[in-house]
Design a protein around this motif. Structure first.
Motif, PDB file in Angstrom:
ATOM      1  N   ALA A 252       0.978  -1.124  -0.071  1.00 18.10           N
ATOM      2  CA  ALA A 252       0.122  -0.064   0.139  1.00 18.10           C
ATOM      3  C   ALA A 252       0.869   1.249  -0.173  1.00 18.10           C
ATOM      4  O   ALA A 252       0.540   2.065  -0.822  1.00 18.10           O
ATOM      5  CB  ALA A 252      -0.897   0.064   1.078  1.00 18.10           C
ATOM      6  N   ASP A 253       1.808   1.116   0.789  1.00 16.35           N
ATOM      7  CA  ASP A 253       2.790   2.366   0.803  1.00 16.35           C
ATOM      8  C   ASP A 253       3.611   2.671  -0.543  1.00 16.35           C
ATOM      9  O   ASP A 253       3.857   3.679  -1.077  1.00 16.35           O
ATOM     10  CB  ASP A 253       4.020   2.226   1.936  1.00 16.35           C
ATOM     11  CG  ASP A 253       3.380   1.992   3.212  1.00 16.35           C
ATOM     12  OD1 ASP A 253       2.357   2.897   3.541  1.00 16.35           O
ATOM     13  OD2 ASP A 253       3.717   0.817   3.889  1.00 16.35           O
ATOM     14  N   GLN A 254       3.950   1.480  -1.078  1.00 16.16           N
ATOM     15  CA  GLN A 254       4.578   1.562  -2.658  1.00 16.16           C
ATOM     16  C   GLN A 254       3.457   2.555  -3.489  1.00 16.16           C
ATOM     17  O   GLN A 254       3.792   3.225  -4.313  1.00 16.16           O
ATOM     18  CB  GLN A 254       4.983   0.227  -3.154  1.00 16.16           C
ATOM     19  CG  GLN A 254       6.050  -0.477  -2.588  1.00 16.16           C
ATOM     20  CD  GLN A 254       6.359  -1.893  -3.085  1.00 16.16           C
ATOM     21  OE1 GLN A 254       6.230  -1.867  -4.194  1.00 16.16           O
ATOM     22  NE2 GLN A 254       6.979  -2.660  -2.331  1.00 16.16           N
ATOM     23  N   LEU A 255       2.362   1.844  -3.459  1.00 13.22           N
ATOM     24  CA  LEU A 255       1.233   2.350  -4.296  1.00 13.22           C
ATOM     25  C   LEU A 255       1.051   3.921  -4.118  1.00 13.22           C
ATOM     26  O   LEU A 255       0.794   5.014  -4.855  1.00 13.22           O
ATOM     27  CB  LEU A 255      -0.060   1.667  -4.264  1.00 13.22           C
ATOM     28  CG  LEU A 255      -1.235   2.187  -5.092  1.00 13.22           C
ATOM     29  CD1 LEU A 255      -0.880   2.095  -6.491  1.00 13.22           C
ATOM     30  CD2 LEU A 255      -2.424   1.387  -4.632  1.00 13.22           C
ATOM     31  N   GLN A 256       0.906   4.520  -2.854  1.00 11.22           N
ATOM     32  CA  GLN A 256       0.795   5.680  -2.260  1.00 11.22           C
ATOM     33  C   GLN A 256       2.055   6.800  -2.842  1.00 11.22           C
ATOM     34  O   GLN A 256       1.606   7.530  -3.349  1.00 11.22           O
ATOM     35  CB  GLN A 256       0.630   5.907  -0.959  1.00 11.22           C
ATOM     36  CG  GLN A 256       0.444   7.159  -0.567  1.00 11.22           C
ATOM     37  CD  GLN A 256       0.090   7.338   1.118  1.00 11.22           C
ATOM     38  OE1 GLN A 256      -0.541   6.229   1.669  1.00 11.22           O
ATOM     39  NE2 GLN A 256       0.349   8.504   1.701  1.00 11.22           N
ATOM     40  N   SER A 257       3.053   6.088  -2.637  1.00 13.45           N
ATOM     41  CA  SER A 257       4.337   6.845  -2.992  1.00 13.45           C
ATOM     42  C   SER A 257       4.421   7.171  -4.698  1.00 13.45           C
ATOM     43  O   SER A 257       4.473   8.120  -5.014  1.00 13.45           O
ATOM     44  CB  SER A 257       5.598   6.150  -2.818  1.00 13.45           C
ATOM     45  OG  SER A 257       6.035   5.115  -3.138  1.00 13.45           O
ATOM     46  N   CYS A 258       4.229   6.073  -5.400  1.00 16.34           N
ATOM     47  CA  CYS A 258       3.839   6.286  -6.657  1.00 16.34           C
ATOM     48  C   CYS A 258       2.634   7.119  -7.241  1.00 16.34           C
ATOM     49  O   CYS A 258       2.827   7.885  -8.322  1.00 16.34           O
ATOM     50  CB  CYS A 258       4.178   4.963  -7.637  1.00 16.34           C
ATOM     51  SG  CYS A 258       5.479   3.957  -7.338  1.00 16.34           S
ATOM     52  N   TYR A 259       1.618   6.987  -6.485  1.00 15.76           N
ATOM     53  CA  TYR A 259       0.565   7.777  -6.642  1.00 15.76           C
ATOM     54  C   TYR A 259       0.663   9.270  -6.648  1.00 15.76           C
ATOM     55  O   TYR A 259       0.456  10.292  -7.338  1.00 15.76           O
ATOM     56  CB  TYR A 259      -0.707   7.387  -5.873  1.00 15.76           C
ATOM     57  CG  TYR A 259      -1.863   8.358  -5.782  1.00 15.76           C
ATOM     58  CD1 TYR A 259      -2.699   8.329  -6.883  1.00 15.76           C
ATOM     59  CD2 TYR A 259      -2.179   9.246  -4.784  1.00 15.76           C
ATOM     60  CE1 TYR A 259      -3.773   9.140  -6.895  1.00 15.76           C
ATOM     61  CE2 TYR A 259      -3.118  10.230  -4.877  1.00 15.76           C
ATOM     62  CZ  TYR A 259      -4.022  10.108  -5.772  1.00 15.76           C
ATOM     63  OH  TYR A 259      -5.220  10.982  -5.882  1.00 15.76           O
TER      64      TYR A 259
END
Length: 430
Positions: free
Chosen positions: A335-342
């Motif tokens: 979820a953190d990977q997705l948020q950072s790339c978002y």
């Protein structure tokens, strides 16, 4: 009393049907209720298609396999032309050629190919899952290049060995990239935990295609031997067919997993129209050639720690070079990977549209003002605030459209950092 049907049986969604009938004399009789010719089609389906087709595979399976069959046939034809050229180059049919020279050339060709396979896997192995469509197309383009070199090589006797070694390296890379991406596509296509069956039937289909190509080659080789113009004409025709079929194959694949290209398209559409695009729409728009994505770097670390001290990632920005860089913490997850790339895609969207006189949503105004002023810290702070306020709605919208958010294929490597909430960092962890 008449015969009584005790049970009706069907094979999945196919038209193969059977009735189990109890006769007047107490016998159990099996009555085939399948339409005429169904048994033959059922036989070929069971041999060449996964069990339970079409329910057991993805919706794009049939279209992909048709294009894959066409490209495999074309590749087999050009591959035979290349094999004939290499055999000619090592001395087959030449009285002056020696077995030792031919053997040494073949050993060097195989040896350089092995080294190429190892080096390519080391350099690019971790990105093959994330960009399986791109690497699949890259592998096929490289395969055509290798075949081109092999057909050309006999015309340059003085550098024949280096040329075939180069082709060997190219083909070894094709083997790694093609095999790995085939596994990723098989995983996508298998919908009943039937990867082995899907993979095995794909192998049967490819073998059948190669047999058909073999028959064509038996008739073709005597006609083209010694006729270079015809060989090059056939190479051009079948290579064009091969590339078109491969492009069509990867474009028809509809993957639900998230990678950087698909995330980029989704965020752009969301910020343009407040709408998350469908899986089909995004996959159709996804580029299948390589493009520059997020970069890694390390600048102004102290400022980043102040902004992100409560977050599981650091995101920095280099306005001069137009680069975004991300560092993940030890405790970060999918979820953190997705948020950072978002967050990175939000910044990228505003940056790309800053000087296009395009009206952006008012919620992006703080990011716009910071970028116009060249304020990196302000941009990061504003984009983080926007991300924190919208990320949950973004995730829910993605799930409603059918996107899979675990796993995400955003090409994060294994480096992880650790920092305290007060911004103090143990240098040994970097």
């Amino acid at each position: 009393m008449g015969d009584t049907v005790l049970c009706r049986e069907g094979y999945g969604s196919s038209r193969v049907k059977k009735n189990y009938v109890s006769t007047n004399d107490g016998q159990l009789v099996v009555v085939d209720r399948s339409p005429t010719g169904t048994s033959v089609s059922h036989f070929f389906r069971s041999v060449f298609l996964p069990q339970g087709y079409p329910e057991s595979v993805s919706q794009d399976y049939l279209e992909y396999q048709i294009w894959d069959t066409i490209q495999a046939f074309a590749s087999s034809i050009t591959g035979t032309l290349a094999a004939q050229a290499v055999l000619k180059g090592v001395g087959v049919g030449d009285e002056n050629a020696t077995v030792l020279a031919a053997t040494m050339t073949w050993i060097l060709k195989d040896g350089t190919g092995m080294l190429g396979r190892i080096v390519f896997t080391w350099l690019r192995g971790s990105s093959l899952d994330c960009n399986s469509k791109r690497w699949r197309l890259f592998a096929d383009i490289l395969n055509d290049l290798a075949i081109f070199i092999e057909i050309l090589a006999p015309n340059f006797k003085s550098i024949f060995t280096p040329l075939v070694c180069t082709a060997g390296v190219c083909k070894s890379i094709v083997g790694v990239a093609g095999g790995a991406t085939r596994a990723a596509l098989t995983q996508h296509q298998a919908r009943r935990n039937n990867m082995a069956d899907v993979s095995a039937k794909d192998g049967s289909q490819e073998t059948l295609v190669n047999l058909a190509a073999l028959l064509c080659n038996l008739a073709l080789i005597p006609l083209v031997t010694g006729r270079q113009t015809l060989i090059w004409f056939l190479y051009v025709i079948f290579t064009c067919l091969h590339l078109y079929a491969n492009y069509s194959a990867v474009k028809c694949v509809v993957m639900e997993t998230m990678n950087q290209s698909r995330l980029n398209l989704i965020v752009k559409d969301l910020l343009d129209s407040s709408h998350i695009p469908s899986i089909q729409q995004t996959n159709q728009s996804e580029p299948v050639v390589f493009s520059k994505l997020l970069c890694n770097s390390a600048k102004d670390l102290k400022e980043l720690l102040l902004i992100y001290k409560e977050n599981p990632y650091l995101l920095g920005l280099n306005l001069k070079q137009g680069e975004i860089y991300i560092a993940l913490s030890e405790g970060s997850g999918t979820a953190d990977q997705l948020q950072s790339c978002y967050q990175a895609e939000v910044i990228n969207y505003v940056y790309e549209n800053l000087y296009k006189n395009k009206t952006l949503h008012s919620s992006l105004s703080p990011i716009v003002r910071a970028l116009e002023a060249g304020d990196v810290q302000g941009t990061l702070t504003a984009s983080l605030a926007y991300t924190n306020s919208t990320i949950e709605a973004f995730r829910q919208g993605m799930l409603q459209q059918g996107w899979a958010l675990d796993p995400v294929l955003l090409n994060a490597n294994e480096w992880r950092a650790r920092w305290d909430s007060d911004g103090v960092t143990d240098k040994k962890d970097f």
